[in-house]
Design an enzyme around this catalytic site. Sequence first.
Site, PDB file in Angstrom:
ATOM      1  N   HIS A  59       3.970  -2.276  -4.216  1.00  0.00           N
ATOM      2  CA  HIS A  59       4.382  -1.855  -2.875  1.00  0.00           C
ATOM      3  C   HIS A  59       4.207  -3.041  -1.939  1.00  0.00           C
ATOM      4  O   HIS A  59       3.087  -3.494  -1.686  1.00  0.00           O
ATOM      5  CB  HIS A  59       3.533  -0.669  -2.407  1.00  0.00           C
ATOM      6  CG  HIS A  59       3.795  -0.259  -0.984  1.00  0.00           C
ATOM      7  ND1 HIS A  59       2.965   0.590  -0.290  1.00  0.00           N
ATOM      8  CD2 HIS A  59       4.795  -0.574  -0.114  1.00  0.00           C
ATOM      9  CE1 HIS A  59       3.428   0.763   0.926  1.00  0.00           C
ATOM     10  NE2 HIS A  59       4.543   0.064   1.057  1.00  0.00           N
TER      11      HIS A  59
ATOM     12  N   TYR B  81       9.321  -0.899  -2.751  1.00  0.00           N
ATOM     13  CA  TYR B  81       8.626  -0.600  -3.998  1.00  0.00           C
ATOM     14  C   TYR B  81       9.400  -1.312  -5.101  1.00  0.00           C
ATOM     15  O   TYR B  81      10.546  -0.967  -5.381  1.00  0.00           O
ATOM     16  CB  TYR B  81       8.568   0.905  -4.251  1.00  0.00           C
ATOM     17  CG  TYR B  81       7.504   1.609  -3.456  1.00  0.00           C
ATOM     18  CD1 TYR B  81       6.281   1.953  -4.028  1.00  0.00           C
ATOM     19  CD2 TYR B  81       7.712   1.924  -2.112  1.00  0.00           C
ATOM     20  CE1 TYR B  81       5.296   2.595  -3.296  1.00  0.00           C
ATOM     21  CE2 TYR B  81       6.734   2.572  -1.375  1.00  0.00           C
ATOM     22  CZ  TYR B  81       5.530   2.905  -1.976  1.00  0.00           C
ATOM     23  OH  TYR B  81       4.564   3.533  -1.242  1.00  0.00           O
TER      24      TYR B  81
ATOM     25  N   MET C 126       0.463   9.718   3.271  1.00  0.00           N
ATOM     26  CA  MET C 126       0.089  10.228   1.962  1.00  0.00           C
ATOM     27  C   MET C 126      -1.319  10.805   2.049  1.00  0.00           C
ATOM     28  O   MET C 126      -2.067  10.509   2.981  1.00  0.00           O
ATOM     29  CB  MET C 126       0.124   9.125   0.899  1.00  0.00           C
ATOM     30  CG  MET C 126       1.506   8.574   0.597  1.00  0.00           C
ATOM     31  SD  MET C 126       1.451   7.341  -0.736  1.00  0.00           S
ATOM     32  CE  MET C 126       3.201   7.022  -0.943  1.00  0.00           C
TER      33      MET C 126
ATOM     34  N   HIS D  38       0.558  -4.343  -0.686  1.00  0.00           N
ATOM     35  CA  HIS D  38      -0.222  -3.195  -0.219  1.00  0.00           C
ATOM     36  C   HIS D  38      -0.937  -2.491  -1.357  1.00  0.00           C
ATOM     37  O   HIS D  38      -2.128  -2.226  -1.282  1.00  0.00           O
ATOM     38  CB  HIS D  38       0.688  -2.209   0.517  1.00  0.00           C
ATOM     39  CG  HIS D  38      -0.038  -1.054   1.118  1.00  0.00           C
ATOM     40  ND1 HIS D  38      -0.181   0.161   0.473  1.00  0.00           N
ATOM     41  CD2 HIS D  38      -0.676  -0.926   2.299  1.00  0.00           C
ATOM     42  CE1 HIS D  38      -0.875   0.980   1.239  1.00  0.00           C
ATOM     43  NE2 HIS D  38      -1.181   0.353   2.349  1.00  0.00           N
TER      44      HIS D  38
ATOM     45  N   HIS E  72      -6.508   7.390  -1.051  1.00  0.00           N
ATOM     46  CA  HIS E  72      -5.323   6.693  -0.528  1.00  0.00           C
ATOM     47  C   HIS E  72      -4.650   7.494   0.574  1.00  0.00           C
ATOM     48  O   HIS E  72      -4.300   8.665   0.390  1.00  0.00           O
ATOM     49  CB  HIS E  72      -4.319   6.451  -1.659  1.00  0.00           C
ATOM     50  CG  HIS E  72      -3.108   5.675  -1.231  1.00  0.00           C
ATOM     51  ND1 HIS E  72      -3.141   4.315  -0.997  1.00  0.00           N
ATOM     52  CD2 HIS E  72      -1.833   6.069  -0.996  1.00  0.00           C
ATOM     53  CE1 HIS E  72      -1.936   3.905  -0.633  1.00  0.00           C
ATOM     54  NE2 HIS E  72      -1.121   4.953  -0.623  1.00  0.00           N
TER      55      HIS E  72
ATOM     56  N   HIS F 243      -2.051   6.334   4.355  1.00  0.00           N
ATOM     57  CA  HIS F 243      -1.446   5.215   5.068  1.00  0.00           C
ATOM     58  C   HIS F 243      -2.134   5.047   6.427  1.00  0.00           C
ATOM     59  O   HIS F 243      -3.318   5.348   6.565  1.00  0.00           O
ATOM     60  CB  HIS F 243       0.059   5.414   5.171  1.00  0.00           C
ATOM     61  CG  HIS F 243       0.769   5.172   3.864  1.00  0.00           C
ATOM     62  ND1 HIS F 243       2.095   5.434   3.660  1.00  0.00           N
ATOM     63  CD2 HIS F 243       0.307   4.688   2.675  1.00  0.00           C
ATOM     64  CE1 HIS F 243       2.437   5.124   2.416  1.00  0.00           C
ATOM     65  NE2 HIS F 243       1.358   4.671   1.799  1.00  0.00           N
TER      66      HIS F 243
END
Length: 673
Positions: free
Chosen positions: A395, A292, A549, A324, A474, A476
């Site tokens: 990210h 990040y 997440m 990302h 959102h 992953h």
Amino acid sequence: MYNQEPSHSHWSQNRRDHYVLLAALEIRSWCSISRRFIELPSSSCSSESPKGMRICNKNFRLQDITIMYFTALAALMVILLASYQGPTNAVEVSSLKSTSPGPLPPLPMPFRVPLDPGGNLQLAWNISYPDQEVYMELRVADIKHGVVLGMSDRGELTNADLVVLWDSGANSYFGDAWSDNEGHVSLDSQQDYELMEATYKTDGFYMLFKRPFSTCDPRDYLIEEGTVHIIYGLLEKPLASLDQLNLSRIHTGLQRVLMLRPDTPSPTLPPDVQTLDVVAPNVVIPNQETTYWCFIQMLPENMPKNHIIMYESVITPGNEAIVHHIEVFECSPDIRDIPEYSGSCDDKMKPGKLAFCRHVLAAWAMGAEAFYYPPDAGMPVGGPGSSRFLRLEVHYNNPLLKSGRRDSSGIRLHYTPSLRRYDAGIMELGLVYTPIMAIPPKQHTFYLSGYCTSRCTQTAFPPGGIHVFASQLHTHLTGRGVRTVLVRGGKELEVVQEDQHFSTHYQTIRVLKKMANILPGDVLITKCTYNTEDRSKPTVGGFSIMDEMCVNYIHYYPRIKLELCKSHVEAEYLQKYFTFINRFNGKDQCVCSEVGVTEQYSQLQWDAFTGEVLDSLYNTAPISMHCNESSARLFPGEWDKQPVPVVTSILEKPRYPCEGGAHPTSRRLTPVV
């Protein structure tokens, strides 16, 4: 140009007539011969067969031979006829080698997307919500012997709902088909794709067809809100029969789209619009999987208040697979000076004041398109009560550990001094990024829910509430679905946003067909679906792409101070879970706080019981609420050990016409405004 009912070429019809005539002559000849044999006296029969059996005895007569022959001949005729007739459920179209002069119907096609990287295939579509139908137009720049277009749950070639145009060598056919567990294709007994026109134009072959959202055919894909995984392929040679096609043996590809969406064409930007690029300063991407990167950028000095009315990503060419997601935060106006910084957001030596840069101005994730604000709202930037300092957060997901790659990706803001009626804002819903929330391994389906409680909305919302006009979901890699629902008085009132075919590779901002009005005292529940069948260890919440997440960034107006409304299960109750499971499995080892949560999860013996108890804990144990301002400070109030919101009534899914639901009153295409 095409027929709604199956028809066959003159060539095929003549060949069938020829074989029928031959068979008739053969049958008549054998009838005459058999009659002569039957009328012979018994003394004319042969005496013995090679095995000592008399051919004309009472148990085995010439009549039996004749019947057997006719049966075999009839079976042969069925095979011959079947081999020379086209597919019974398909629609025959004109040869792909010839052109059709007829123009396409004048239907608006506001949505379109290239399917393949080379631009050979393009899909355009429109939606009729009154009729609950999708009209699709497929353009193939260079068609040879046919094309396959399909939909499946995650873009698999197996168990897919297909529409196929194929060339048999003599004719071309259009049909509704499906693929089995091994990719073999078969024509569907229920034809739900209706071909409207197929024609050549100067830029390629066009095929226009339509299909209901739902067909009630178990082999058909249900077109619903959220991501649709489109698969496609081109046929390089003729198919005598569609059964010869296996999708694994042709070149195929995958594209993701939001098929059901409001018909809101991109507005024209005003003439006084200006742009500002908030981008990384030629960063060397670290050769590690997850980074990040933070960068502080300043707005122009003495910049008056403007409204951001559109923003889009700026991705360095070649880095599309590594970048990302990106966010632009405004720092707190209470902090007058933020030191320059460009480095890892996790660096312990980073300026502490970066923690006060949390107000989201813009957010982009992989697959997202340019985002436009509604005509009566814009995101405020500049002017009194704002900060000159912006924090860019990028990210980077670099699983191949590439080194030396430079990046200047970021977000381009389009803003105007012509202010609109409302200031817009972005709020985070869902789960706090913490390993306290985890998903067991080997799970086909596991759910986690994050809450924005009535206490938080009652504290932070104005009397008229807020109006949500868009959202960005959102998760992953293990995320499969996200759903945010509005609960009022314990009853589910409406779905704010839902995607049960979610992909982390397609995280576009979704404009709501109807704005949701969230009032003080309402509850927002964001529920995520995960699949960890390919993982042998638990997946914890966190920032890495291998962590998980569960977030919904809602876009709303008027802007309020509430920046984040998320939750996680109380850590104290999670420790009780660890203690119980270990003792149940005969382990009295210490599971006290000296051992990290991630390590405690990894040390558990995972089986069905362990996962079920964890699921029960998440659904019943008290939660810790994060009801935060943009400064990261909590609103005044008690936020620990809060009860899980109770839902007494769940929304029923609307019934489609094929399920006995309301039938459409109009049969014409009606674009949605």
